[in-house]
Write a protein that holds these residues in place. Structure first.
Motif, short mmCIF file in Angstrom:
data_model
loop_
_atom_site.label_atom_id
_atom_site.label_comp_id
_atom_site.label_asym_id
_atom_site.label_seq_id
_atom_site.Cartn_x
_atom_site.Cartn_y
_atom_site.Cartn_z
N LEU A 29 0.81 -1.23 0.00
CA LEU A 29 0.00 0.00 0.00
C LEU A 29 0.84 1.28 0.00
N PRO A 30 1.84 1.43 0.90
CA PRO A 30 2.64 2.66 0.85
C PRO A 30 3.40 2.86 -0.47
N THR A 31 3.77 1.75 -1.13
CA THR A 31 4.50 1.90 -2.40
C THR A 31 3.56 2.20 -3.57
N GLY A 32 2.26 1.97 -3.33
CA GLY A 32 1.28 2.22 -4.39
C GLY A 32 1.14 1.05 -5.36
N ARG A 33 1.80 -0.10 -5.05
CA ARG A 33 1.66 -1.28 -5.91
C ARG A 33 0.22 -1.82 -5.86
N MET A 34 -0.46 -1.51 -4.76
CA MET A 34 -1.83 -1.99 -4.59
C MET A 34 -2.70 -0.82 -4.13
N SER A 35 -3.91 -0.77 -4.65
CA SER A 35 -4.80 0.34 -4.26
C SER A 35 -5.50 0.01 -2.95
N VAL A 36 -5.91 1.04 -2.24
CA VAL A 36 -6.63 0.86 -0.97
C VAL A 36 -7.94 0.11 -1.21
N ASN A 37 -8.62 0.43 -2.31
CA ASN A 37 -9.90 -0.23 -2.62
C ASN A 37 -9.73 -1.73 -2.82
N PHE A 38 -8.63 -2.11 -3.51
CA PHE A 38 -8.38 -3.53 -3.74
C PHE A 38 -8.10 -4.23 -2.39
N ALA A 39 -7.27 -3.58 -1.57
CA ALA A 39 -6.94 -4.14 -0.25
C ALA A 39 -8.19 -4.26 0.62
N LEU A 40 -9.06 -3.26 0.54
CA LEU A 40 -10.30 -3.27 1.32
C LEU A 40 -11.21 -4.41 0.88
N THR A 41 -11.25 -4.65 -0.42
CA THR A 41 -12.05 -5.77 -0.95
C THR A 41 -11.52 -7.09 -0.39
N ILE A 42 -10.19 -7.24 -0.40
CA ILE A 42 -9.56 -8.45 0.15
C ILE A 42 -9.91 -8.60 1.63
N ALA A 43 -9.80 -7.50 2.39
CA ALA A 43 -10.07 -7.53 3.84
C ALA A 43 -11.50 -7.96 4.14
N ILE A 44 -12.45 -7.38 3.40
CA ILE A 44 -13.87 -7.71 3.62
C ILE A 44 -14.15 -9.16 3.24
N LEU A 45 -13.57 -9.58 2.11
CA LEU A 45 -13.74 -10.96 1.64
C LEU A 45 -13.20 -11.96 2.68
N LEU A 46 -12.00 -11.69 3.20
CA LEU A 46 -11.40 -12.57 4.20
C LEU A 46 -12.22 -12.59 5.49
N THR A 47 -12.77 -11.43 5.86
CA THR A 47 -13.60 -11.35 7.08
C THR A 47 -14.85 -12.22 6.92
N VAL A 48 -15.55 -12.02 5.81
CA VAL A 48 -16.80 -12.77 5.58
C VAL A 48 -16.52 -14.27 5.49
N LEU A 49 -15.51 -14.64 4.69
CA LEU A 49 -15.18 -16.06 4.55
C LEU A 49 -14.72 -16.67 5.87
N GLY A 50 -13.80 -15.95 6.54
CA GLY A 50 -13.24 -16.45 7.81
C GLY A 50 -14.31 -16.68 8.86
N LEU A 51 -15.17 -15.68 9.05
CA LEU A 51 -16.21 -15.79 10.09
C LEU A 51 -17.27 -16.82 9.71
N SER A 52 -17.58 -16.93 8.41
CA SER A 52 -18.56 -17.94 7.96
C SER A 52 -18.03 -19.34 8.24
N ILE A 53 -16.75 -19.54 7.94
CA ILE A 53 -16.14 -20.86 8.17
C ILE A 53 -16.12 -21.17 9.67
N LEU A 54 -15.73 -20.18 10.49
CA LEU A 54 -15.71 -20.41 11.94
C LEU A 54 -17.13 -20.65 12.48
N TYR A 55 -18.10 -19.95 11.90
CA TYR A 55 -19.50 -20.13 12.32
C TYR A 55 -19.98 -21.55 12.01
N SER A 56 -19.46 -22.11 10.91
CA SER A 56 -19.87 -23.48 10.55
C SER A 56 -19.36 -24.50 11.58
N ILE A 57 -18.34 -24.11 12.35
CA ILE A 57 -17.86 -25.00 13.44
C ILE A 57 -18.84 -24.87 14.61
N ASN A 58 -18.97 -23.65 15.13
CA ASN A 58 -20.03 -23.31 16.09
C ASN A 58 -20.07 -21.78 16.26
#
Length: 300
Positions: free
Chosen positions: A89-118
């Motif tokens: 991000l500081p070098t500008g190789r990746m945009s904040v919007n792209f990183a934010l999409t990754i973060a939200i995707l990982l949050t949703v996937l991660g919590l959904s998978i953990l929820y499937s456990i209990n």
């Protein structure tokens, strides 16, 4: 497609993968997965490999999300510090919007998978992401107490494994949480000592009272001592179904005393070399404690 275009595509794919690894801090994420798996193995009699796999993947995504949000928030301060200025991000190789999409995707996937456990596992996963990104990260530039706040999400993985296995948060999970909680202080303060000047440039308060002196090391020694006591206390059978043999308590104590030794050395020398040894000893400690506990459990 000519060979130049193929080479360029490969190079850009390689760069993207490398950037994603940096963004999610893959090494740190794996250490969290290791802790969660250890916590799970301590709790079960029969291993459910599906649950174990879901816990590893969900935990990995959860930490990856936290690290990505953290780097989005700290994009400007990362650019100031030597250690972090080449991040995507500081070098500008990746945009904040792209990183934010990754973060939200990982949050949703991660919590959904953990929820499937209990649901409880997902709840603690969500608490971890929230505290790390919304409380710990902003507080770094406000108060040295940020390390206390950061120690909460940092201590969740070990107990997360227990909760995933049992669907309950009892005294056992509480003990696993406390062990990793008290360990965070000597670990992070030794890093804070090594990076003190860099953190200061970025306006971060990562040492107790924000001073690099003997007072800071006294706190490191104090928390290391508490950490050792909490880590060996399961030998007294005060922690529910989670207990260890005396020989395991001795081994754990030895690794703790190695940390204590470097803490005392740092108090005498106030030298970065000893701070680095303390930091490495702390990584060895948390790894070995988890291994010793699991081996001990399967010898019961």
């Amino acid at each position: 497609m000519n060979s130049t275009a193929i080479t360029e595509t490969r190079t850009s794919m390689h760069t993207l993968l490398s950037d994603l690894k940096q963004l999610t801090k893959v090494g740190l994420s794996f250490s969290v997965v290791f802790s969660s798996v250890a916590g799970y193995l301590l709790a079960v009699d029969i291993i459910n490999y599906t649950t174990l796999f879901l816990l590893a993947v969900g935990g990995f995504f959860m930490v990856g999300a936290s690290n990505t949000f953290n780097q989005i928030i700290e994009k400007d301060t990362d650019a100031i510090m030597q250690r972090t200025k080449n991040r995507p991000l500081p070098t500008g190789r990746m945009s904040v919007n792209f990183a934010l999409t990754i973060a939200i995707l990982l949050t949703v996937l991660g919590l959904s998978i953990l929820y499937s456990i209990n649901p409880k596992t997902a709840l603690f996963g969500a608490i971890s992401i929230f505290i790390y990104t919304s409380v710990y990260t902003p507080l770094k530039s406000v108060t040295p107490l940020t390390v206390f706040v950061g120690a909460i999400p940092g201590a969740i993985p070990f107990m997360l494994g227990w909760v995933a296995a049992t669907n309950e948060f009892g005294i056992e999970a509480g003990f696993l949480f406390m062990i990793q909680f008290f360990w965070q202080f000597p670990h992070f303060w030794s890093i804070g000592w090594l990076q003190f000047e860099e953190y200061k440039k970025a306006g971060f308060n990562m040492l107790p009272m924000n001073t690099k002196d003997k007072g800071a090391v006294k706190q490191i020694i104090f928390y290391t001592a508490i950490m050792i006591l909490v880590s060996i206390s399961p030998v007294l059978k005060v922690s529910g179904r989670f207990y260890i043999y005396p020989i395991s308590a001795v081994i754990v104590a030895i690794f703790g005393f190695i940390m204590l030794y470097y803490g005392i050395k740092l108090h005498k020398s106030e030298d970065n070399t000893d701070a680095r040894k303390l930091m490495l000893a702390s990584v060895l400690y948390i790894t070995m404690v988890q291994v010793v506990y699991v081996v001990d459990k399967f010898l019961h």
